[in-house]
Each structure stands twice: as C-alpha cells, then as structure tokens.
Scaffold this active site. Structure first.
Site, short mmCIF file in Angstrom:
data_model
loop_
_atom_site.label_atom_id
_atom_site.label_comp_id
_atom_site.label_asym_id
_atom_site.label_seq_id
_atom_site.Cartn_x
_atom_site.Cartn_y
_atom_site.Cartn_z
N TYR A 273 0.84 -1.16 -0.06
CA TYR A 273 0.18 0.06 -0.02
C TYR A 273 0.85 1.36 -0.20
O TYR A 273 0.83 1.97 1.00
CB TYR A 273 -0.95 0.00 1.09
CG TYR A 273 -1.75 -1.28 1.32
CD1 TYR A 273 -2.16 -2.23 0.38
CD2 TYR A 273 -2.41 -1.67 2.48
CE1 TYR A 273 -2.87 -3.25 0.34
CE2 TYR A 273 -3.38 -2.81 2.64
CZ TYR A 273 -3.24 -3.45 1.44
OH TYR A 273 -4.08 -4.58 1.53
N PRO B 150 -15.05 -5.78 3.14
CA PRO B 150 -16.22 -6.25 3.55
C PRO B 150 -17.23 -5.44 2.96
O PRO B 150 -18.68 -5.72 2.98
CB PRO B 150 -16.13 -6.13 5.17
CG PRO B 150 -15.16 -5.04 5.26
CD PRO B 150 -14.25 -5.30 4.16
N ARG C 167 -15.65 -3.16 -1.57
CA ARG C 167 -14.64 -2.11 -2.22
C ARG C 167 -15.56 -0.73 -2.53
O ARG C 167 -15.34 0.18 -3.27
CB ARG C 167 -14.13 -2.49 -3.44
CG ARG C 167 -13.08 -3.70 -3.11
CD ARG C 167 -12.15 -3.91 -4.24
NE ARG C 167 -11.53 -5.20 -4.07
CZ ARG C 167 -10.25 -5.33 -3.68
NH1 ARG C 167 -9.34 -4.28 -3.75
NH2 ARG C 167 -9.67 -6.54 -3.45
N PHE D 194 -19.04 -0.85 -3.05
CA PHE D 194 -20.08 -1.10 -3.63
C PHE D 194 -21.20 -1.01 -2.69
O PHE D 194 -22.37 -0.73 -2.98
CB PHE D 194 -20.18 -2.18 -4.55
CG PHE D 194 -21.05 -1.95 -5.87
CD1 PHE D 194 -22.25 -1.90 -5.65
CD2 PHE D 194 -20.33 -2.27 -7.17
CE1 PHE D 194 -23.28 -1.96 -6.92
CE2 PHE D 194 -21.08 -1.97 -8.12
CZ PHE D 194 -22.57 -2.04 -8.05
N1 NAP Z 1 -5.37 -9.16 1.65
C1 NAP Z 1 -5.64 -8.61 0.64
O1 NAP Z 1 -4.96 -8.98 -0.46
C2 NAP Z 1 -6.29 -7.21 0.62
C3 NAP Z 1 -7.12 -6.79 -0.36
C4 NAP Z 1 -7.94 -5.75 -0.37
C5 NAP Z 1 -8.10 -5.02 0.86
N2 NAP Z 1 -7.38 -5.54 1.80
C6 NAP Z 1 -7.48 -4.94 3.32
O2 NAP Z 1 -9.10 -4.71 3.63
C7 NAP Z 1 -9.35 -3.35 3.87
C8 NAP Z 1 -10.56 -3.10 3.39
O3 NAP Z 1 -10.90 -3.35 2.24
P1 NAP Z 1 -11.26 -2.12 0.96
O4 NAP Z 1 -10.49 -0.91 1.55
O5 NAP Z 1 -10.78 -2.67 -0.37
O6 NAP Z 1 -12.87 -2.36 0.84
P2 NAP Z 1 -13.94 -1.85 1.70
O7 NAP Z 1 -13.76 -1.82 3.05
O8 NAP Z 1 -14.89 -3.05 1.28
O9 NAP Z 1 -14.31 -0.54 1.10
C9 NAP Z 1 -13.56 0.68 1.00
C10 NAP Z 1 -14.45 1.69 0.12
O10 NAP Z 1 -15.73 2.09 0.92
C11 NAP Z 1 -15.88 3.40 1.19
N3 NAP Z 1 -16.41 3.33 2.40
C12 NAP Z 1 -15.82 2.87 3.65
N4 NAP Z 1 -16.95 2.92 4.66
C13 NAP Z 1 -18.06 3.47 4.12
C14 NAP Z 1 -19.35 4.24 4.74
N5 NAP Z 1 -19.71 3.92 5.83
N6 NAP Z 1 -19.87 4.80 3.93
C15 NAP Z 1 -19.75 5.06 2.42
N7 NAP Z 1 -18.43 4.57 2.23
C16 NAP Z 1 -17.73 3.97 2.63
C17 NAP Z 1 -14.33 3.88 1.26
O11 NAP Z 1 -14.35 5.25 0.98
P3 NAP Z 1 -13.68 6.26 1.83
O12 NAP Z 1 -12.32 6.01 2.01
O13 NAP Z 1 -13.82 7.65 0.95
O14 NAP Z 1 -14.57 6.30 3.05
C18 NAP Z 1 -13.68 2.90 0.26
O15 NAP Z 1 -13.88 3.58 -1.08
C19 NAP Z 1 -7.87 -2.57 3.16
O16 NAP Z 1 -7.98 -1.22 3.82
C20 NAP Z 1 -7.14 -3.52 3.49
O17 NAP Z 1 -6.21 -3.20 4.67
C21 NAP Z 1 -6.60 -6.52 1.74
#
Ligand code: NAP
Length: 313
Positions: free
Chosen positions: A56, A199, A202, A204
């Site tokens: 990251y 969760p 991303r 959606f």
């Molecule tokens: N092991 C792996 O390969 C892998 C892959 C992907 C992710 N990860 C880990 O998992 C974590 C979470 O996954 P992710 O960031 O991909 O996706 P996510 O948590 O499913 O979604 C993040 C997105 O949702 C938005 N968001 C979050 N909370 C919200 C809410 N309450 N209302 C409206 N929009 C909201 C965020 O925007 P804003 O920031 O603008 O709020 C961001 O664009 C990552 O940070 C990382 O640590 C690990």
C-alpha cells in the site's frame, strides 16, 4: 466494543478492525491528515486492530499508519504483509526478500514488533514451507507475534500450518464475495481465525456507489467486474434491495453489510477501510447490530444475485 479471538495462539482484537489500504493505494488520492484523523477516530471508538501492507504505497501506507498509531501503539494490534515486488507487482516471497521487507516494515511502522505478519499472496515459485520458515525466524527473534496468510488455498494453508501455527487467514468476504466460504472447513479444522477484507465490496456496499467513470483514473474500481457496464446496473439493483432491508431496520446499507459478515462466524473480524471520520464511526457502530436469522437468509438470497467475480489483491 465486543472482542473476538482469532486462532488458538491468543490473538484477541475488536470485532470490527480498520483497513488502511485506501489511505495510500487503490481508491484515488487521499488527504493524509484526514486519514490520520480517521484512524485515530477508529481507535477512540474501540477499534484495536489495524491492517496495512508493504504494497500500500511501498512503505508510505505503513509510515502513515505508524504515525497515526504512535501515541497509542501499546493499545492496538498492527498487521502488515509482504509478498509483492515493486518492479512488476508480481508475487515475491523469496526468503531474502521477506527478510528485507519485514525489516523495512518494522522501520516504517516505527515499532519493535509486528502483531500479525501475513504473506500477502501465494507465490508459486517458493514452497510455502520456506516462506513460513522465514516468517518464523521473526517470531523467534521477538519481532513478530502471530502469523497469517492471505489470498491462498486450502492446501497451502495446511502445509503452512504444519510448519508454524497460522493464527489468521485474511480473505475477501462480503455480501458480494462469498468464494472464501469454501475455505471455512479447513480453517475450522485447523483453528484459524478469519479477517474479512473488502467487507463493503470496495465501496459497492456503501450506499454511495458510482459508475466506474466517476472514479479517478488510477482507481482500481475501473478494473473490477462488479463495475463492468454489463454488471453494474444489476448489482445496483441488489444494493437497492439490501437498502430496503437496512431501512426497515433503521441502519445504513454499509452497516447491514458489516453486520451480515459479523453474523456469519464469531471468529471473524471485518476490516472496512475509510479515510473519513464519520464513515469510520458508521462502520464501527455495525458491531452492535444484531441480525435475525430471517434477515441473514434474505441477504444470503440477494448475495446470490450479484454479477461479476471478486477481485484479488
Ligand atoms: N489481503 C488483501 O489482498 C487485501 C485486499 C484488499 C483489501 N485488503 C484490506 O482490507 C481493507 C478494506 O478493504 P477495502 O478498502 O478494499 O474495501 P472496503 O472496506 O470494502 O471499502 C472501502 C471503500 O468504501 C468506502 N467506504 C467505507 N466505509 C464507508 C461508509 N460507511 N459509507 C460509504 N462509503 C464507505 C471507502 O471510501 P472512503 O475512504 O472515501 O470512506 C472506500 O472507497 C483494506 O484497507 C486492506 O487493509 C486486503
């Protein structure tokens, strides 16, 4: 906040964690001071588990998280990951590379020990026994507390666990992405906990989803199938039906999505990511939402209507 235990080696963390990927990677430019405020808000509201990776921002994300958590380092657990090469973004878990990256992660995070060290992705060129053997060196040196794997399969998990206990598997899991359920029998048998990444699918499942053209050019959502023109409208339809369930319960769609993940297993911790304080607060509050069996069943049925495969990494 309720606590959850991951694995059998003693790792206990808040039921909802925080994923820091978006602070420096994947979702377009962020504002570092806002991100730091969001991370500290998560802690103030009871979050004790924070997730990052070398990937990251090649150290930038770890430095930002380390800065944010420095005043409260003793009150939280930090997870990071190695396993890619900056030149090509290809897997690289060669032992000499792991040693370099983990030493750099300790420096970037400004800490003497990493609470959870993950192999970020399976590397077909390096036997997992050699990978875990190298990770184990850091446990023996007192620089890492617990070991984890991510983006791998049942056979690799089994082989890794035979070398050193694996406490946690980090895998994509959400209403939109249920492929990981096929690994549940393996982690049950071996006593490995789960960290659910992306969760909110991303973003959606956030209630603020946009067609892919609305995101910055370097946003990874341009490449994800859920946003493909042939799938997008159908998937928005699924979120509309989920929103009806959320409205009836008086919660946000994002909270319903997190409560569903939390309801699936009690040895699972979702790590939603947000760079915004109020969205972090919304996500953390999901830990207190209890879904009935009928609600879980309705969400399960809608999850089967999602179109497009999950993304990896
Ligand atoms: N092991 C792996 O390969 C892998 C892959 C992907 C992710 N990860 C880990 O998992 C974590 C979470 O996954 P992710 O960031 O991909 O996706 P996510 O948590 O499913 O979604 C993040 C997105 O949702 C938005 N968001 C979050 N909370 C919200 C809410 N309450 N209302 C409206 N929009 C909201 C965020 O925007 P804003 O920031 O603008 O709020 C961001 O664009 C990552 O940070 C990382 O640590 C690990």
């Amino acid at each position: 906040m309720q606590q959850r235990t991951l694995g059998r080696q003693g790792l206990t963390v808040s039921a909802v964690g925080y994923g820091a990927m978006g602070t420096t990677f994947a979702y377009g430019p962020g504002d570092d001071s806002e991100s730091i405020a969001a991370i500290r808000t998560a802690h103030a509201l009871g979050v004790t588990h924070f997730d990052t990776a070398e990937l990251y921002g090649w150290g930038t994300g770890e430095r930002l998280l380390g800065t944010a958590l420095a005043p409260i380092r003793d009150e939280v657990t930090i997870a990071t990951k190695f396993g890619f090469t900056p030149e090509t973004y290809a897997p690289d878990s060669r032992p000499e590379h792991i040693r370099q990256v983990v030493d750099a992660s300790l420096r970037n995070l400004g800490t003497d020990s990493i609470d959870v060290l993950y192999q970020h992705v399976h590397d077909p060129a390096v036997p997992v026994e050699d990978v875990v053997g190298t990770m184990q060196e850091f446990v023996q040196a007192g620089k890492v507390r617990y070991l984890g794997l991510s983006n791998t399969d049942a056979e690799q998990i089994r082989r890794a666990h035979a070398v050193h206990p694996i406490s946690v598997l980090q895998t994509e899991y959400s209403v939109f992405s249920r492929e990981s359920e096929e690994l549940f029998p393996t982690v049950d048998e071996l006593g490995i906990g789960l960290v659910a990444y992306s969760p909110l699918a991303r973003g959606f499942l956030s209630g603020a989803v946009q067609p892919r053209g609305a995101y910055a050019a370097d946003d990874i959502r341009h490449q994800l199938e859920w946003w493909a023109p042939e799938h997008f409208d159908a998937n928005v339809g699924v979120t509309a039906a989920l929103t009806d369930i959320a409205d009836a319960k008086g919660v946000q769609l994002s909270q319903l999505a997190l409560a569903w993940v939390l309801a699936k297993r009690d040895d699972l911790v979702p790590i939603p990511g947000s760079r915004n304080r109020s969205r972090v607060a919304e996500n953390v509050a999901a830990a207190d939402i209890v879904l009935g069996d009928d609600e879980v069943a309705r969400i399960d049925a809608l999850s089967r209507q999602v179109r497009g495969k999950r993304a990896m990494g």
